[in-house]
Design an enzyme around this catalytic site. Structure first.
Site, PDB file in Angstrom:
ATOM      1  N   LYS A   9       0.842  -1.199   0.000  1.00 56.79           N
ATOM      2  CA  LYS A   9       0.000   0.000   0.000  1.00 56.79           C
ATOM      3  C   LYS A   9       0.883   1.258   0.000  1.00 56.79           C
ATOM      4  O   LYS A   9       2.110   1.176   0.217  1.00 56.79           O
ATOM      5  CB  LYS A   9      -0.912  -0.038   1.228  1.00 56.79           C
ATOM      6  CG  LYS A   9      -1.879  -1.234   1.224  1.00 56.79           C
ATOM      7  CD  LYS A   9      -2.764  -1.198   2.464  1.00 56.79           C
ATOM      8  CE  LYS A   9      -3.670  -2.419   2.527  1.00 56.79           C
ATOM      9  NZ  LYS A   9      -4.549  -2.380   3.712  1.00 56.79           N
ATOM     10  N   PHE A  57     -15.052   3.169   7.849  1.00 59.11           N
ATOM     11  CA  PHE A  57     -13.697   3.522   7.422  1.00 59.11           C
ATOM     12  C   PHE A  57     -13.528   3.541   5.902  1.00 59.11           C
ATOM     13  O   PHE A  57     -12.449   3.836   5.403  1.00 59.11           O
ATOM     14  CB  PHE A  57     -12.665   2.564   8.050  1.00 59.11           C
ATOM     15  CG  PHE A  57     -12.874   1.100   7.737  1.00 59.11           C
ATOM     16  CD1 PHE A  57     -12.438   0.567   6.532  1.00 59.11           C
ATOM     17  CD2 PHE A  57     -13.485   0.251   8.652  1.00 59.11           C
ATOM     18  CE1 PHE A  57     -12.623  -0.783   6.233  1.00 59.11           C
ATOM     19  CE2 PHE A  57     -13.673  -1.101   8.369  1.00 59.11           C
ATOM     20  CZ  PHE A  57     -13.239  -1.612   7.152  1.00 59.11           C
ATOM     21  N   ARG A  85      -1.278 -14.802   3.532  1.00 57.61           N
ATOM     22  CA  ARG A  85      -2.034 -14.148   4.616  1.00 57.61           C
ATOM     23  C   ARG A  85      -1.323 -14.349   5.958  1.00 57.61           C
ATOM     24  O   ARG A  85      -1.310 -13.459   6.799  1.00 57.61           O
ATOM     25  CB  ARG A  85      -3.452 -14.717   4.705  1.00 57.61           C
ATOM     26  CG  ARG A  85      -4.317 -14.417   3.509  1.00 57.61           C
ATOM     27  CD  ARG A  85      -4.954 -13.061   3.561  1.00 57.61           C
ATOM     28  NE  ARG A  85      -5.929 -12.927   4.630  1.00 57.61           N
ATOM     29  CZ  ARG A  85      -6.686 -11.845   4.792  1.00 57.61           C
ATOM     30  NH1 ARG A  85      -6.577 -10.814   3.952  1.00 57.61           N
ATOM     31  NH2 ARG A  85      -7.554 -11.763   5.779  1.00 57.61           N
ATOM     32  N   THR A  91      -5.089  -8.300  10.470  1.00 55.53           N
ATOM     33  CA  THR A  91      -5.442  -6.984   9.899  1.00 55.53           C
ATOM     34  C   THR A  91      -4.947  -5.833  10.767  1.00 55.53           C
ATOM     35  O   THR A  91      -4.385  -4.864  10.275  1.00 55.53           O
ATOM     36  CB  THR A  91      -6.972  -6.892   9.727  1.00 55.53           C
ATOM     37  OG1 THR A  91      -7.394  -7.975   8.904  1.00 55.53           O
ATOM     38  CG2 THR A  91      -7.379  -5.572   9.080  1.00 55.53           C
ATOM     39  N   ARG A 102       3.107  -7.309   9.039  1.00 52.39           N
ATOM     40  CA  ARG A 102       2.443  -6.265   9.835  1.00 52.39           C
ATOM     41  C   ARG A 102       2.921  -6.272  11.281  1.00 52.39           C
ATOM     42  O   ARG A 102       3.042  -5.217  11.905  1.00 52.39           O
ATOM     43  CB  ARG A 102       0.924  -6.454   9.754  1.00 52.39           C
ATOM     44  CG  ARG A 102       0.338  -6.098   8.383  1.00 52.39           C
ATOM     45  CD  ARG A 102      -1.106  -6.547   8.297  1.00 52.39           C
ATOM     46  NE  ARG A 102      -1.772  -6.129   7.068  1.00 52.39           N
ATOM     47  CZ  ARG A 102      -2.925  -6.620   6.656  1.00 52.39           C
ATOM     48  NH1 ARG A 102      -3.551  -7.558   7.362  1.00 52.39           N
ATOM     49  NH2 ARG A 102      -3.485  -6.189   5.535  1.00 52.39           N
ATOM     50  N   GLU A 126      -9.371 -10.376  -7.910  1.00 50.27           N
ATOM     51  CA  GLU A 126      -8.479  -9.220  -7.727  1.00 50.27           C
ATOM     52  C   GLU A 126      -7.386  -9.186  -8.791  1.00 50.27           C
ATOM     53  O   GLU A 126      -7.015  -8.117  -9.276  1.00 50.27           O
ATOM     54  CB  GLU A 126      -7.894  -9.241  -6.312  1.00 50.27           C
ATOM     55  CG  GLU A 126      -8.975  -8.971  -5.263  1.00 50.27           C
ATOM     56  CD  GLU A 126      -8.484  -9.052  -3.823  1.00 50.27           C
ATOM     57  OE1 GLU A 126      -9.255  -8.675  -2.931  1.00 50.27           O
ATOM     58  OE2 GLU A 126      -7.345  -9.503  -3.579  1.00 50.27           O
TER      59      GLU A 126
HETATM   60  P1  ADP Z   1      -7.287  -7.410   5.425  1.00 53.47           P
HETATM   61  O1  ADP Z   1      -6.558  -6.302   4.695  1.00 53.47           O
HETATM   62  O2  ADP Z   1      -6.447  -7.982   6.538  1.00 53.47           O
HETATM   63  O3  ADP Z   1      -7.860  -8.453   4.502  1.00 53.47           O
HETATM   64  P2  ADP Z   1     -10.011  -6.347   5.777  1.00 53.47           P
HETATM   65  O4  ADP Z   1     -10.393  -6.922   4.454  1.00 53.47           O
HETATM   66  O5  ADP Z   1     -10.883  -6.632   6.948  1.00 53.47           O
HETATM   67  O6  ADP Z   1      -8.521  -6.736   6.186  1.00 53.47           O
HETATM   68  O7  ADP Z   1      -9.944  -4.761   5.664  1.00 53.47           O
HETATM   69  C1  ADP Z   1      -9.397  -4.165   4.506  1.00 53.47           C
HETATM   70  C2  ADP Z   1      -8.554  -2.995   4.914  1.00 53.47           C
HETATM   71  O8  ADP Z   1      -9.399  -1.990   5.456  1.00 53.47           O
HETATM   72  C3  ADP Z   1      -7.537  -3.289   6.020  1.00 53.47           C
HETATM   73  O9  ADP Z   1      -6.329  -3.852   5.534  1.00 53.47           O
HETATM   74  C4  ADP Z   1      -7.309  -1.915   6.586  1.00 53.47           C
HETATM   75  O10 ADP Z   1      -6.399  -1.170   5.774  1.00 53.47           O
HETATM   76  C5  ADP Z   1      -8.687  -1.288   6.446  1.00 53.47           C
HETATM   77  N1  ADP Z   1      -9.416  -1.395   7.714  1.00 53.47           N
HETATM   78  C6  ADP Z   1     -10.029  -2.488   8.200  1.00 53.47           C
HETATM   79  N2  ADP Z   1     -10.598  -2.223   9.393  1.00 53.47           N
HETATM   80  C7  ADP Z   1     -10.334  -0.913   9.648  1.00 53.47           C
HETATM   81  C8  ADP Z   1     -10.644  -0.020  10.704  1.00 53.47           C
HETATM   82  N3  ADP Z   1     -11.357  -0.433  11.753  1.00 53.47           N
HETATM   83  N4  ADP Z   1     -10.187   1.240  10.627  1.00 53.47           N
HETATM   84  C9  ADP Z   1      -9.472   1.670   9.566  1.00 53.47           C
HETATM   85  N5  ADP Z   1      -9.157   0.881   8.513  1.00 53.47           N
HETATM   86  C10 ADP Z   1      -9.565  -0.396   8.554  1.00 53.47           C
END
Ligand code: ADP
Length: 149
Positions: A9, A57, A85, A91, A102, A126
């Site tokens: 990112k 968010f 993963r 996350t 992370r 994707e």
């Molecule tokens: P991952 O990236 O681990 O697959 P998710 O698909 O749940 O996680 O979420 C996508 C992205 O959204 C996360 O990587 C993070 O950048 C953002 N995100 C998720 N939850 C939050 C939150 N509570 N506040 C801010 N950003 C969030």
């Protein structure tokens, strides 16, 4: 062969972590089959994170993800979706185990430096969203017999 979509990112790129992150997947033994530096349009970001569009968010996430260049990649290997993963970690970086990307390199859920597809089906969607077929190179590294039985 299984493939996954990974993207460093904008925070990972700005922080100079591209080499460190790519090195972890290379060292593991997965194969890089596509890679480009790309600043996502809002349309691409909204499609990519469409599943989160009702979340509070979402707007901030789209603003962030479109704020600068990302390194979009496709990696290949047996079990690469689930394994990537695990290498990435939970996350919220405060819950990610040490040793994960992370867990080692981030502290905030909104700045968690890398995306990885969460399932084989999502990975295929994707990959087609971010890459054209001709941008991917199917190849067999000469080290493969030393990595895969
Ligand atoms: P991952 O990236 O681990 O697959 P998710 O698909 O749940 O996680 O979420 C996508 C992205 O959204 C996360 O990587 C993070 O950048 C953002 N995100 C998720 N939850 C939050 C939150 N509570 N506040 C801010 N950003 C969030």
């Amino acid at each position: 062969m299984e493939r996954t979509f990974l993207a460093i990112k904008p925070d990972g790129v700005q922080r100079g972590l591209v080499g460190e992150i790519i090195g972890r997947f290379e060292a593991k033994g997965f194969t890089l089959v596509g890679m480009k530096l790309i600043t996502a349009t809002r349309e691409l970001a909204e499609q990519h994170y469409g599943v989160h569009k009702e979340r509070p968010f979402f707007a901030g996430l789209v603003n962030f993800i479109t704020s600068g260049p990302m390194v979009a990649m496709v990696w290949e290997g047996d079990g690469v979706v689930a394994s990537a993963r695990k290498i990435i970690g939970a996350t919220n970086p405060l819950n990610s185990e040490p040793g994960t990307i992370r867990g080692d390199l981030a502290v905030n859920v909104g700045r968690n430096i890398i995306h990885g597809s969460d399932a084989v089906e999502t990975a295929n969607e994707e990959i087609s969203l971010w890459f054209k077929d001709e941008e991917l190179s199917a190849w067999t590294p000469c080290l493969t017999p030393w990595i895969v039985e």
